[in-house]
Design a protein around this motif. Structure first.
Motif, PDB file in Angstrom:
ATOM      1  N   PRO A 199      80.062 100.225  66.035  1.00 43.41           N
ATOM      2  CA  PRO A 199      79.381 101.165  65.142  1.00 43.41           C
ATOM      3  C   PRO A 199      78.559 100.506  64.041  1.00 43.41           C
ATOM      4  O   PRO A 199      77.604 101.091  63.542  1.00 43.41           O
ATOM      5  CB  PRO A 199      80.538 101.991  64.556  1.00 43.41           C
ATOM      6  CG  PRO A 199      81.745 101.129  64.709  1.00 43.41           C
ATOM      7  CD  PRO A 199      81.518 100.355  65.977  1.00 43.41           C
ATOM      8  N   ASN A 200      78.907  99.262  63.650  1.00 46.51           N
ATOM      9  CA  ASN A 200      78.185  98.591  62.566  1.00 46.51           C
ATOM     10  C   ASN A 200      77.073  97.680  63.071  1.00 46.51           C
ATOM     11  O   ASN A 200      76.513  96.893  62.312  1.00 46.51           O
ATOM     12  CB  ASN A 200      79.160  97.771  61.714  1.00 46.51           C
ATOM     13  CG  ASN A 200      79.899  96.717  62.537  1.00 46.51           C
ATOM     14  OD1 ASN A 200      79.968  96.828  63.751  1.00 46.51           O
ATOM     15  ND2 ASN A 200      80.462  95.727  61.870  1.00 46.51           N
ATOM     16  N   GLU A 201      76.751  97.764  64.366  1.00 44.77           N
ATOM     17  CA  GLU A 201      75.655  96.973  64.917  1.00 44.77           C
ATOM     18  C   GLU A 201      74.528  97.905  65.356  1.00 44.77           C
ATOM     19  O   GLU A 201      74.744  99.084  65.643  1.00 44.77           O
ATOM     20  CB  GLU A 201      76.136  96.109  66.082  1.00 44.77           C
ATOM     21  CG  GLU A 201      77.107  95.017  65.637  1.00 44.77           C
ATOM     22  CD  GLU A 201      77.440  94.041  66.750  1.00 44.77           C
ATOM     23  OE1 GLU A 201      76.976  94.240  67.892  1.00 44.77           O
ATOM     24  OE2 GLU A 201      78.167  93.062  66.464  1.00 44.77           O
ATOM     25  N   GLY A 202      73.323  97.348  65.458  1.00 49.97           N
ATOM     26  CA  GLY A 202      72.135  98.168  65.646  1.00 49.97           C
ATOM     27  C   GLY A 202      71.787  98.506  67.071  1.00 49.97           C
ATOM     28  O   GLY A 202      70.694  99.036  67.336  1.00 49.97           O
ATOM     29  N   TYR A 203      72.675  98.212  68.016  1.00 52.97           N
ATOM     30  CA  TYR A 203      72.353  98.496  69.401  1.00 52.97           C
ATOM     31  C   TYR A 203      73.608  98.810  70.213  1.00 52.97           C
ATOM     32  O   TYR A 203      74.723  98.512  69.811  1.00 52.97           O
ATOM     33  CB  TYR A 203      71.620  97.312  70.037  1.00 52.97           C
ATOM     34  CG  TYR A 203      72.422  96.025  70.012  1.00 52.97           C
ATOM     35  CD1 TYR A 203      73.283  95.698  71.055  1.00 52.97           C
ATOM     36  CD2 TYR A 203      72.328  95.141  68.948  1.00 52.97           C
ATOM     37  CE1 TYR A 203      74.030  94.537  71.032  1.00 52.97           C
ATOM     38  CE2 TYR A 203      73.075  93.969  68.915  1.00 52.97           C
ATOM     39  CZ  TYR A 203      73.918  93.674  69.965  1.00 52.97           C
ATOM     40  OH  TYR A 203      74.663  92.521  69.941  1.00 52.97           O
ATOM     41  N   ILE A 204      73.387  99.443  71.362  1.00 52.52           N
ATOM     42  CA  ILE A 204      74.432  99.701  72.349  1.00 52.52           C
ATOM     43  C   ILE A 204      73.985  99.051  73.643  1.00 52.52           C
ATOM     44  O   ILE A 204      72.821  99.149  74.034  1.00 52.52           O
ATOM     45  CB  ILE A 204      74.666 101.209  72.557  1.00 52.52           C
ATOM     46  CG1 ILE A 204      75.208 101.839  71.268  1.00 52.52           C
ATOM     47  CG2 ILE A 204      75.627 101.468  73.714  1.00 52.52           C
ATOM     48  CD1 ILE A 204      75.343 103.345  71.336  1.00 52.52           C
ATOM     49  N   ASP A 241      68.304 100.548  71.157  1.00 52.61           N
ATOM     50  CA  ASP A 241      68.040 100.143  69.771  1.00 52.61           C
ATOM     51  C   ASP A 241      68.176 101.381  68.887  1.00 52.61           C
ATOM     52  O   ASP A 241      67.360 102.303  68.953  1.00 52.61           O
ATOM     53  CB  ASP A 241      66.635  99.550  69.658  1.00 52.61           C
ATOM     54  CG  ASP A 241      66.380  98.914  68.298  1.00 52.61           C
ATOM     55  OD1 ASP A 241      66.787  99.505  67.281  1.00 52.61           O
ATOM     56  OD2 ASP A 241      65.777  97.820  68.259  1.00 52.61           O
ATOM     57  N   LYS A 242      69.204 101.396  68.044  1.00 51.99           N
ATOM     58  CA  LYS A 242      69.473 102.572  67.228  1.00 51.99           C
ATOM     59  C   LYS A 242      68.365 102.845  66.216  1.00 51.99           C
ATOM     60  O   LYS A 242      67.980 103.998  65.987  1.00 51.99           O
ATOM     61  CB  LYS A 242      70.806 102.410  66.493  1.00 51.99           C
ATOM     62  CG  LYS A 242      72.013 102.285  67.402  1.00 51.99           C
ATOM     63  CD  LYS A 242      73.285 102.085  66.583  1.00 51.99           C
ATOM     64  CE  LYS A 242      74.501 101.869  67.459  1.00 51.99           C
ATOM     65  NZ  LYS A 242      75.745 101.645  66.679  1.00 51.99           N
ATOM     66  N   LYS A 244      65.186 102.098  66.349  1.00 57.48           N
ATOM     67  CA  LYS A 244      63.940 102.536  66.976  1.00 57.48           C
ATOM     68  C   LYS A 244      64.137 103.715  67.923  1.00 57.48           C
ATOM     69  O   LYS A 244      63.160 104.272  68.425  1.00 57.48           O
ATOM     70  CB  LYS A 244      63.308 101.378  67.749  1.00 57.48           C
ATOM     71  CG  LYS A 244      62.935 100.184  66.887  1.00 57.48           C
ATOM     72  CD  LYS A 244      62.345  99.068  67.742  1.00 57.48           C
ATOM     73  CE  LYS A 244      61.974  97.856  66.889  1.00 57.48           C
ATOM     74  NZ  LYS A 244      61.434  96.737  67.712  1.00 57.48           N
ATOM     75  N   ASN A 245      65.398 104.071  68.156  1.00 57.77           N
ATOM     76  CA  ASN A 245      65.723 105.139  69.111  1.00 57.77           C
ATOM     77  C   ASN A 245      65.046 104.871  70.463  1.00 57.77           C
ATOM     78  O   ASN A 245      64.470 105.752  71.091  1.00 57.77           O
ATOM     79  CB  ASN A 245      65.303 106.512  68.581  1.00 57.77           C
ATOM     80  CG  ASN A 245      65.862 107.654  69.434  1.00 57.77           C
ATOM     81  OD1 ASN A 245      66.908 107.515  70.070  1.00 57.77           O
ATOM     82  ND2 ASN A 245      65.138 108.762  69.460  1.00 57.77           N
ATOM     83  N   SER A 246      65.122 103.609  70.911  1.00 59.44           N
ATOM     84  CA  SER A 246      64.456 103.216  72.154  1.00 59.44           C
ATOM     85  C   SER A 246      65.465 102.652  73.143  1.00 59.44           C
ATOM     86  O   SER A 246      66.452 102.017  72.767  1.00 59.44           O
ATOM     87  CB  SER A 246      63.376 102.171  71.878  1.00 59.44           C
ATOM     88  OG  SER A 246      63.942 100.983  71.368  1.00 59.44           O
ATOM     89  N   LEU A 247      65.209 102.881  74.427  1.00 62.14           N
ATOM     90  CA  LEU A 247      66.091 102.449  75.499  1.00 62.14           C
ATOM     91  C   LEU A 247      65.325 101.508  76.415  1.00 62.14           C
ATOM     92  O   LEU A 247      64.229 101.836  76.882  1.00 62.14           O
ATOM     93  CB  LEU A 247      66.596 103.658  76.285  1.00 62.14           C
ATOM     94  CG  LEU A 247      67.813 103.480  77.194  1.00 62.14           C
ATOM     95  CD1 LEU A 247      69.043 103.138  76.368  1.00 62.14           C
ATOM     96  CD2 LEU A 247      68.044 104.758  77.994  1.00 62.14           C
ATOM     97  N   LYS A 248      65.897 100.314  76.659  1.00 65.36           N
ATOM     98  CA  LYS A 248      65.222  99.323  77.485  1.00 65.36           C
ATOM     99  C   LYS A 248      66.142  98.873  78.612  1.00 65.36           C
ATOM    100  O   LYS A 248      67.305  98.563  78.394  1.00 65.36           O
ATOM    101  CB  LYS A 248      64.819  98.108  76.638  1.00 65.36           C
ATOM    102  CG  LYS A 248      64.068  97.032  77.402  1.00 65.36           C
ATOM    103  CD  LYS A 248      63.716  95.871  76.473  1.00 65.36           C
ATOM    104  CE  LYS A 248      62.979  94.761  77.229  1.00 65.36           C
ATOM    105  NZ  LYS A 248      62.648  93.618  76.335  1.00 65.36           N
ATOM    106  N   LYS A 249      65.593  98.827  79.815  1.00 65.11           N
ATOM    107  CA  LYS A 249      66.350  98.400  80.989  1.00 65.11           C
ATOM    108  C   LYS A 249      65.817  97.063  81.479  1.00 65.11           C
ATOM    109  O   LYS A 249      64.609  96.834  81.497  1.00 65.11           O
ATOM    110  CB  LYS A 249      66.245  99.448  82.098  1.00 65.11           C
ATOM    111  CG  LYS A 249      66.950  99.093  83.400  1.00 65.11           C
ATOM    112  CD  LYS A 249      66.777 100.210  84.418  1.00 65.11           C
ATOM    113  CE  LYS A 249      67.379  99.859  85.764  1.00 65.11           C
ATOM    114  NZ  LYS A 249      67.198 100.943  86.757  1.00 65.11           N
ATOM    115  N   GLY A 250      66.728  96.155  81.879  1.00 63.27           N
ATOM    116  CA  GLY A 250      66.284  94.863  82.378  1.00 63.27           C
ATOM    117  C   GLY A 250      67.442  94.045  82.898  1.00 63.27           C
ATOM    118  O   GLY A 250      68.578  94.527  82.992  1.00 63.27           O
ATOM    119  N   ASP A 251      67.172  92.791  83.259  1.00 61.96           N
ATOM    120  CA  ASP A 251      68.210  91.882  83.746  1.00 61.96           C
ATOM    121  C   ASP A 251      68.982  91.312  82.559  1.00 61.96           C
ATOM    122  O   ASP A 251      68.521  91.351  81.412  1.00 61.96           O
ATOM    123  CB  ASP A 251      67.596  90.751  84.562  1.00 61.96           C
ATOM    124  CG  ASP A 251      66.885  91.272  85.812  1.00 61.96           C
ATOM    125  OD1 ASP A 251      67.284  92.343  86.307  1.00 61.96           O
ATOM    126  OD2 ASP A 251      65.929  90.615  86.265  1.00 61.96           O
TER     127      ASP A 251
END
Length: 335
Positions: A199-204, A241-242, A244-251
């Motif tokens: 919860p205290n980090e900026g990404y999931i 990225d919390k 930026k509310n952005s979702l990125k898919k990759g390897d």
């Protein structure tokens, strides 16, 4: 201090047989962390639930009760002193302690079954692994907790995660395995994957090692409205990225993502600020950084079951800083 030693002291304390030195050691140990206090309370409650009265007038009968509690086969043939009873009682609590250590490694906290369910959690500096009722294997990272219902596996297989965990899911075609983490759910039938959602980090981060999973993102203001569905194949991950509310898919690099569960710290051009966060969580310390350079410092290295001093020593050769460890406090000062 060795864990068996402190639990032996607890045995003598609860049986009323601890000396002054043992009492002082126990007090210092309990002041070290909240988890130590909770561990002591669990043992105290277990002890009290045995209902053994050490001051009972019929000591011979009471001693037999103690022996029954610890599954002993010896029967007293003559009068037994109250002091012997207390020693036997302390042995009883030591055996209870052994049970506690075996089934609660790394001081994982398992709450009693209740309407709200079961919770397993680790403080900073501790990791654990365990099996869910269906046979699914879980590796739970430090500063992480996992909750599931008392009827898990009967109707569904759903868990709630705060922090980071690696799952090796037991296959069951009739019941999906679902991990809830903030406004995301990860669904699988039988697979291995890692979920990182502190919860205290900026990404999931959800990373798939084997099998296939579906990651659903829910609207921040809704628990039912899905805003996106993402399917992952082995070697793929999504990063949310919390800010930026952005979702990125990759390897992804499987080593960097999953080696934590095997006791290995892995850094690959990792920013020093992220390393400090990782060290605090890994070793259960608080770091203070002085004279940090304006230019971003990157570091690469692999450490397998190393103590904190050795890790900092290795890093200091290339990054030119001094460090001091004082209990749970760490000072890092760049030159």
């Amino acid at each position: 201090m060795d864990q068996s030693e402190i639990y032996e002291i607890i045995g003598f304390e609860l049986s009323g047989n601890a000396d002054k030195h043992q009492k002082e050691v126990l007090k210092s140990w309990m002041e070290e962390s909240e988890s130590n206090v909770k561990a002591y309370n669990v043992l105290r409650e277990t002890w009290e639930s045995t209902n053994i009265n050490l001051n009972h007038p019929n000591e011979d009968i009471q001693f037999k009760k103690v022996l029954y509690k610890i599954n002993a086969s010896v029967r007293p043939k003559t009068f037994v002193s109250r002091h012997f009873i207390k020693i036997a009682a302390s042995i009883s609590i030591i055996l209870v302690s052994v049970w506690f250590l075996v089934y609660n490694q790394s001081e994982v906290k398992q709450l009693e079954a209740s309407v709200s369910g079961i919770e397993k959690s680790n403080p900073a500096g501790q990791k654990s692994n365990f099996l869910l009722p269906d046979g699914t294997k879980v590796w739970l990272n430090a500063e992480s907790k996992l909750r599931y219902s008392t009827d898990y596996g009967k109707k569904d297989r759903q868990v709630e995660l705060v922090g980071e965990a690696f799952f090796d899911v037991k296959k069951d075609a009739s019941k999906e395995f679902v991990v809830k983490s903030e406004n995301f759910t990860t669904t699988a039938l039988g697979t291995s994957f890692n979920v990182q959602a502190f919860p205290n980090e900026g990404y999931i981060n959800v990373s798939l090692v084997e099998g296939k999973v579906r990651v659903d993102q829910y609207r921040a203001d809704s628990a039912v409205d899905i805003s996106s569905k993402t399917y992952l194949r082995p070697g793929e991950q999504i990063i949310y990225d919390k800010s930026k509310n952005s979702l990125k898919k990759g390897d992804f690099n499987a080593l960097e993502t999953t080696l934590w569960k095997d006791g290995i710290l892995y850094f690959d051009d990792t920013p020093f600020g992220d390393i400090v966060v990782a060290l605090e969580r890994w070793y259960g310390v608080k770091c203070s950084v002085k004279n940090a350079p304006e230019k971003e410092v990157l570091f690469s290295g692999v450490f397998e079951n190393e103590n904190l001093n050795n890790v900092l020593d290795a890093m200091s050769y290339s990054e030119k800083f001094a460090h001091k460890i004082d209990g749970k406090s760490v000072i890092i000062e760049f030159k």
